[in-house]
Scaffold this motif. Structure first.
Motif, mmCIF file in Angstrom:
data_model
loop_
_atom_site.group_PDB
_atom_site.id
_atom_site.type_symbol
_atom_site.label_atom_id
_atom_site.label_comp_id
_atom_site.label_asym_id
_atom_site.label_seq_id
_atom_site.Cartn_x
_atom_site.Cartn_y
_atom_site.Cartn_z
ATOM 1 N N PHE A 134 0.822 -1.206 0.000
ATOM 2 C CA PHE A 134 0.000 0.000 0.000
ATOM 3 C C PHE A 134 0.858 1.258 0.000
ATOM 4 C CE2 PHE A 134 -2.298 3.402 2.179
ATOM 5 C CZ PHE A 134 -3.414 3.498 1.354
ATOM 6 N N ALA A 135 2.017 1.180 0.626
ATOM 7 C CA ALA A 135 2.871 2.361 0.723
ATOM 8 C C ALA A 135 3.399 2.794 -0.642
ATOM 9 C CB ALA A 135 4.035 2.093 1.670
ATOM 10 N N ASN A 136 3.669 1.823 -1.540
ATOM 11 C CA ASN A 136 4.230 2.210 -2.828
ATOM 12 C C ASN A 136 3.265 2.015 -4.000
ATOM 13 O OD1 ASN A 136 4.298 -0.550 -2.659
ATOM 14 N ND2 ASN A 136 6.367 -0.804 -3.448
ATOM 15 N N HIS A 137 2.177 1.246 -3.805
ATOM 16 C CA HIS A 137 1.236 1.049 -4.913
ATOM 17 C C HIS A 137 -0.214 1.029 -4.430
ATOM 18 C CE1 HIS A 137 4.300 0.535 -7.913
ATOM 19 N NE2 HIS A 137 4.917 -0.331 -7.138
ATOM 20 N N PRO A 138 -0.651 2.147 -3.862
ATOM 21 C CA PRO A 138 -2.079 2.273 -3.528
ATOM 22 C C PRO A 138 -2.884 2.406 -4.815
ATOM 23 C CG PRO A 138 -0.978 4.363 -3.215
ATOM 24 C CD PRO A 138 0.099 3.372 -3.549
ATOM 25 N N PRO A 139 -4.208 2.425 -4.728
ATOM 26 C CA PRO A 139 -5.028 2.508 -5.944
ATOM 27 C C PRO A 139 -4.667 3.665 -6.875
ATOM 28 C CG PRO A 139 -6.394 1.901 -4.087
ATOM 29 C CD PRO A 139 -5.035 2.193 -3.512
ATOM 30 N N ALA A 140 -4.185 4.762 -6.328
ATOM 31 C CA ALA A 140 -3.850 5.908 -7.167
ATOM 32 C C ALA A 140 -2.498 5.755 -7.864
ATOM 33 C CB ALA A 140 -3.846 7.191 -6.332
ATOM 34 N N ASN A 141 -1.719 4.747 -7.475
ATOM 35 C CA ASN A 141 -0.385 4.553 -8.038
ATOM 36 C C ASN A 141 -0.146 3.072 -8.283
ATOM 37 O OD1 ASN A 141 2.288 5.053 -8.856
ATOM 38 N ND2 ASN A 141 3.046 4.717 -6.764
ATOM 39 N N PRO A 142 -0.797 2.495 -9.308
ATOM 40 C CA PRO A 142 -0.699 1.051 -9.528
ATOM 41 C C PRO A 142 0.690 0.608 -9.949
ATOM 42 C CG PRO A 142 -1.830 2.108 -11.356
ATOM 43 C CD PRO A 142 -1.657 3.154 -10.309
ATOM 44 N N TYR A 143 1.011 -0.618 -9.570
ATOM 45 C CA TYR A 143 2.216 -1.264 -10.101
ATOM 46 C C TYR A 143 1.912 -1.692 -11.533
ATOM 47 C CZ TYR A 143 5.491 -4.966 -11.212
ATOM 48 O OH TYR A 143 6.402 -5.751 -11.856
ATOM 49 N N ARG A 144 2.877 -1.505 -12.430
ATOM 50 C CA ARG A 144 2.674 -1.830 -13.834
ATOM 51 C C ARG A 144 3.751 -2.792 -14.311
ATOM 52 N NH1 ARG A 144 -0.599 2.043 -16.523
ATOM 53 N NH2 ARG A 144 -1.304 3.690 -15.123
ATOM 54 N N SER A 145 3.309 -3.948 -14.779
ATOM 55 C CA SER A 145 4.206 -4.926 -15.391
ATOM 56 C C SER A 145 3.851 -4.978 -16.870
ATOM 57 C CB SER A 145 4.029 -6.305 -14.749
ATOM 58 O OG SER A 145 4.861 -7.263 -15.377
ATOM 59 N N ARG A 191 -1.811 -4.294 -14.323
ATOM 60 C CA ARG A 191 -1.818 -3.268 -13.281
ATOM 61 C C ARG A 191 -2.302 -3.882 -11.977
ATOM 62 N NH1 ARG A 191 -4.951 1.743 -16.042
ATOM 63 N NH2 ARG A 191 -6.642 0.503 -15.187
ATOM 64 N N ILE A 192 -1.550 -3.635 -10.911
ATOM 65 C CA ILE A 192 -1.876 -4.212 -9.600
ATOM 66 C C ILE A 192 -1.823 -3.112 -8.557
ATOM 67 C CG2 ILE A 192 -1.312 -6.004 -7.918
ATOM 68 C CD1 ILE A 192 0.343 -7.350 -10.137
ATOM 69 N N THR A 193 -2.861 -3.049 -7.716
ATOM 70 C CA THR A 193 -2.837 -2.120 -6.594
ATOM 71 C C THR A 193 -3.136 -2.870 -5.303
ATOM 72 O OG1 THR A 193 -5.202 -1.572 -6.777
ATOM 73 C CG2 THR A 193 -3.655 -0.224 -8.042
ATOM 74 N N ASP A 194 -2.639 -2.331 -4.212
ATOM 75 C CA ASP A 194 -2.870 -2.888 -2.883
ATOM 76 C C ASP A 194 -3.667 -1.850 -2.099
ATOM 77 O OD1 ASP A 194 -2.755 -3.714 -0.224
ATOM 78 O OD2 ASP A 194 -0.792 -4.625 -0.465
ATOM 79 N N ALA A 195 -4.904 -2.180 -1.780
ATOM 80 C CA ALA A 195 -5.753 -1.218 -1.073
ATOM 81 C C ALA A 195 -5.238 -0.939 0.328
ATOM 82 C CB ALA A 195 -7.176 -1.724 -1.018
ATOM 83 N N PHE A 196 -4.608 -1.948 0.944
ATOM 84 C CA PHE A 196 -4.017 -1.750 2.257
ATOM 85 C C PHE A 196 -3.144 -2.949 2.588
ATOM 86 C CE2 PHE A 196 -3.552 0.127 6.367
ATOM 87 C CZ PHE A 196 -3.413 -0.919 7.241
#
Length: 212
Positions: free
Chosen positions: A84-95, A200-205
């Motif tokens: 969540f600290a580096n890929h919350p919904p507003a900042n998705p991880y992109r592979s 795209r992957i996000t971690d809500a928390f």
């Protein structure tokens, strides 16, 4: 080895016990890429034809049916941390995978043209994760959104296939096997096949997850 990006990490420990590492990344081209051409393609044999003046003949130089009609797989193993600290919904991880050298150029029938979308994600809280697929033209297919509850089993060799009988919503962690995505495959109609496809992957928390 399938097409895509392959990464190899090397570790060296010196006589003082200090360790250093380096990662080498290689691009693997699909067998359909022009640089991978060879002379092993089986072509339909042509019958001998006698042509007189002003006569024409259409030649069939297509490969033997089925020889090149095989799935082309692209893959990569990023081994990146997701939290969540580096890929919350507003900042998705992109592979992102560069899909190239595929014909036809456009998806007109996803159920027939897509074989599967697979990944493995480890996590401390599976329901925190939202996973979508973005096509080169920006079309987005939701794959898995907040599934799995409080389980820490995540997704293990999870594949989304048009022929799957079970929805991801009806599955349970670690979601191993074949599933239908949450979104409709038809969302990808009109998308170009060649280009950057992004998971795209996000971690809500949560504190820590990894993907490959």
């Amino acid at each position: 080895m399938n097409a895509g990006n392959a990464a190899y990490t090397f570790w060296v420990t010196d006589e003082f016990g200090c360790q250093t590492d380096t990662t080498l990344t290689f691009e693997v081209l699909p067998q359909t890429h022009p640089n991978c051409s060879n002379c092993d393609i089986q072509i339909n044999e042509q019958e001998d034809v006698v042509l007189c003046e002003n006569q024409t003949q259409t030649l069939n130089a297509a490969p033997v049916a089925g020889v090149l009609n095989i799935p082309v797989t692209f893959e990569q193993f990023p081994q990146d941390a997701i939290g969540f600290a580096n890929h919350p919904p507003a900042n998705p991880y992109r592979s992102t995978l560069d899909v190239n050298s595929i014909r036809p150029l456009t998806i007109t029938n996803p159920l027939a043209q897509i074989q599967s979308i697979c990944f493995t994600i480890s996590t401390d809280f599976t329901a925190d994760l939202n996973v979508t697929l973005e096509a080169p033209n920006g079309a987005v297919l939701p794959l898995a959104l907040a599934n799995g509850g409080a389980s820490n089993l995540g997704y293990q060799q999870t594949c989304f296939t048009p022929t799957a009988l079970q929805s991801i919503n009806a599955g349970a962690p670690p979601f191993t096997g074949n599933f239908q995505p949450e979104g409709n495959w038809n969302l990808l109609i009109g998308a170009p096949i060649n280009g950057d496809w992004t998971l795209r992957i996000t971690d809500a928390f949560g504190l820590y997850n990894s993907v490959n």
